[in-house]
Enzyme design. Structure first.
Site, mmCIF file in Angstrom:
data_model
loop_
_atom_site.group_PDB
_atom_site.id
_atom_site.type_symbol
_atom_site.label_atom_id
_atom_site.label_comp_id
_atom_site.label_asym_id
_atom_site.label_seq_id
_atom_site.Cartn_x
_atom_site.Cartn_y
_atom_site.Cartn_z
ATOM 1 N N ASN A 39 2.721 3.731 13.403
ATOM 2 C CA ASN A 39 2.737 2.829 14.545
ATOM 3 C C ASN A 39 3.967 1.943 14.563
ATOM 4 O OD1 ASN A 39 0.434 3.915 15.523
ATOM 5 N ND2 ASN A 39 -0.901 2.239 14.926
ATOM 6 N N HIS A 71 -6.565 4.486 8.055
ATOM 7 C CA HIS A 71 -6.097 4.555 9.445
ATOM 8 C C HIS A 71 -6.027 5.998 9.925
ATOM 9 C CE1 HIS A 71 -2.780 4.038 12.595
ATOM 10 N NE2 HIS A 71 -3.883 3.557 13.095
ATOM 11 N N SER A 120 -5.007 -0.783 13.259
ATOM 12 C CA SER A 120 -3.689 -0.169 13.404
ATOM 13 C C SER A 120 -2.588 -1.149 13.058
ATOM 14 C CB SER A 120 -3.452 0.246 14.853
ATOM 15 O OG SER A 120 -4.514 0.993 15.322
ATOM 16 N N GLU A 150 -3.466 7.283 7.074
ATOM 17 C CA GLU A 150 -2.720 6.310 6.282
ATOM 18 C C GLU A 150 -3.729 5.490 5.485
ATOM 19 O OE1 GLU A 150 1.264 5.409 8.969
ATOM 20 O OE2 GLU A 150 -0.618 4.474 9.572
#
Ligand SMILES: NC(=O)c1ccc[n+]([C@@H]2O[C@H](COP(=O)([O-])OP(=O)(O)OC[C@H]3O[C@@H](n4cnc5c(N)ncnc54)[C@H](O)[C@@H]3O)[C@@H](O)[C@H]2O)c1
Length: 593
Positions: free
Chosen positions: A191, A141, A120, A153
């Site tokens: 994130n 991701h 992440s 992602e």
């Protein structure tokens, strides 16, 4: 392009088990690997638990579940991955561990296999150089829960081969996911925007600014988010969240907002990891269960309204959108309302606006004509504050200017009978300033309604350091009667919702300004990766860029947090008159839509 038929997943924790499920549901054969027999059993239990729940909810047929599970080969050790075409790693968020695993994968996997990491926040580039094939290493991701969230992602480093990116994008399409391909930067899109907000929410709990229940309810009901930040922390796992924040802090320019709140470290050390350990910010039925059970922090029913004073009649001062909505809310709930405006014309317009709204409810079948007339009969229209001498409560919704509000509170202090609750609906000014304009600061409270007031369930009940508990209890009891969900917080800039929402929006503008991703990709990432009802740029255009800038400036001035400084691009757009939908143009062009 290599054909991807067999895939490997390393680590079957929160994410890995979900990723196995995504692959197997879409017809791929999966080799699922863990570090030990015990961990493998837990990983298998994660997967069967999730698929059994899907069957119980009618989302998956029992025979499809059996076929899905038959496609998964559970193994201990990376040696089982020699024949896979693609492998994704989902082990804990530690660079040295991931590098070790990639060096080993490089040895055991066939040369053409693609090696992917679900990290992440760590650098995919740094992970890739642990292998002899960094051009075949990529970030993929997934979002939690992987079977539900549509976004992936895809992180392309400077050495990732284009054909690898193409193969992975094709794989995502086969899994029914929407991918955004981006460069290797701490936190990627989602994130980077999410974790500052989550950490801020933890800091609010730590500072006892508001309770976990109130913070979570505020963000669900005030912003339409699928879960509140603390429930989301529990889902992510506090150890994982800690590592992500810590890495983002170190990699992302030492933004203090990413320095993990001390409470997080303490909870991780104490084994309170969230759902996976059965206890985090909330307590769960058992480890791995999504079912929250009561614990010693759960508020007992009814205690918040103990000591509330009786309220039958309410004065509403102001004639704008909020005042109109608030009058509707109170009258619908059976209160007698005295509306005070600055002139007969304004009162007439206000009365008209209320009628229009109520007629809409009649047309939709939510109100009968008799009920509408009864509601209208409960309002007394006035242009004289003296008419508030006998009400039990006053709600002020005049212009957002401190001098105007203070003068009004000074007048109310002269006019109103003792014991009346005096409430301000301000969204950005200090409530204590209004309180101190009176001789009865203990009776003054903030009641922050959301727009449109009749539709939005949330009300922030703001106590100052002088507000009495009986005043706060009265305000909460009134919220209950209005059918609203009152959350308690202290008198700080932005209260709960705006303090958590606007810095996130501002960060999105900064990300756009840095050309890391397009407005469309950022909006997609938040909607499909985090389940937000609108992306940040869609929301900014609705809220108004000028409003967002004003709130962000207030937050920055009060908290002096460098990360809260308004994005220059936001300032420029406001200066240029691109204020959002209301101006026909903001981040997007709304003319002709
Ligand atoms: N939790 C989230 O919401 C989330 C979302 C997206 C991405 N991620 C990322 O996914 C990765 C995994 O996070 P998580 O939350 O699933 O962690 P987790 O702690 O729930 O699971 C990690 C698993 O890896 C296993 N493991 C450890 N060492 C191993 C080894 N050498 N070989 C095989 N298995 C090993 C552990 O036994 C454990 O089951 C991290 O990089 C994290 O940043 C997490």
């Amino acid at each position: 392009m290599v054909g991807i038929n067999t895939v490997g997943v390393v680590g079957l924790g929160t994410m890995g088990a979900g990723i196995v499920e995504v692959f197997a549901r879409n017809g791929l054969n999966v080799v699922a690997v863990e570090i030990s027999d015990g961990a493998l059993d837990r990983g298998r239990a994660n997967l069967t638990g999730s698929t059994d729940r899907a069957v119980a909810k009618g989302k998956l047929a029992a025979e499809d579940r059996d076929a899905l599970l038959a496609r998964v080969d559970f193994q201990v050790g990376l040696g089982a991955l020699a024949e896979v075409d693609f492998v994704i790693e989902a082990v804990p968020e530690h660079l040295d561990l991931k590098q070790k695993i990639f060096a080993e994968l490089d040895r055991v996997c066939k040369p053409e296999a693609i090696l992917a990491t679900n990290t992440s926040s760590l650098s995919v580039t740094e992970i890739s150089v642990a292998t002899h094939r960094p051009n075949r290493v990529i970030g993929v991701h997934f979002f939690n829960p992987a079977p539900v969230m549509k976004l992936v992602e895809v992180i392309k480093t400077v050495v990732t081969a284009d054909e690898v990116v193409a193969d992975v994008e094709a794989l995502c399409a086969r899994l029914g996911k929407v991918d955004v391909t981006i460069a290797d930067r701490a936190g990627f899109i989602a994130n980077a925007l999410l974790f500052g907000y989550l950490n801020h929410a933890v800091a609010m709990v730590e500072a006892r600014y508001a309770t976990r229940e109130d913070i979570d309810a505020a963000m669900r009901l005030g912003c339409g988010l699928p879960m509140g930040p603390l429930a989301l922390m529990d889902l992510i796992g506090l150890d994982t969240a800690y590592e992500i924040l810590d890495t983002m802090y170190r990699r992302g320019g030492r933004d203090r907002r990413h320095a993990p709140a001390p409470l997080l470290k303490q909870m991780v050390t104490a084994g309170l990891l969230g759902r996976k350990s059965g206890r985090g910010f909330y307590t769960y039925e058992k480890a791995g269960s999504p079912v929250v059970v009561a614990d010693e922090l759960t508020p007992a029913e009814g205690t918040s309204v103990e000591g509330a004073r009786a309220v039958g009649t309410v004065g509403v001062v102001g004639s704008g959108t909020m005042a109109t909505g608030i009058i509707e809310v109170f009258t619908k709930a059976g209160f007698e309302v005295t509306s005070v405006t600055r002139g007969g014309e304004k009162s007439a317009k206000l009365c008209e606006a209320l009628k229009v709204n109520l007629n809409k409810s009649v047309v939709r079948g939510r109100l009968t004509e008799e009920e509408r007339d009864a509601i209208l009969n409960r309002v007394t229209w006035s242009t004289n504050l003296e008419h508030l001498s006998d009400v039990d409560m006053v709600v002020e919704a005049v212009v957002e200017e401190l001098t105007v509000k203070k003068a009004l509170f000074a007048s109310l202090d002269e006019i109103c009978k003792p014991g009346v609750v005096l409430a301000t609906t301000t969204s950005s000014l200090p409530v204590i300033e209004c309180a101190m304009a009176t001789q009865r600061p203990a009776d003054v409270v903030g009641l922050h309604f959301f727009n449109p007031a009749p539709a939005m369930k949330l009300v922030e009940v703001v106590r100052t350091i002088r507000t009495s508990s009986s005043t706060e209890a009265t305000a909460l009891a009134v919220c209950d009667r209005l059918g609203k969900h009152g959350v308690r917080c202290e008198d700080r800039s932005g209260f709960i919702v705006n303090a958590l929402l606007f810095p996130y929006l501002n960060d999105a503008v900064k990300m756009l300004e840095a050309s890391y991703a397009t407005a469309d990709d950022i909006d997609y990432a938040m909607k499909l990766g985090c389940g937000y009802p609108m992306g940040p740029f869609e929301l900014l255009d609705v809220v108004g860029l000028d409003v967002a800038l004003a709130i962000q400036r207030e937050l920055y001035l009060e908290l002096r947090e460098p990360g809260f400084s308004p994005a220059p691009l936001l300032e420029h757009l406001v200066t240029a008159g691109y204020l959002g939908r209301k101006a026909g143009r903001g981040f997007r062009d709304h003319t002709g839509r």
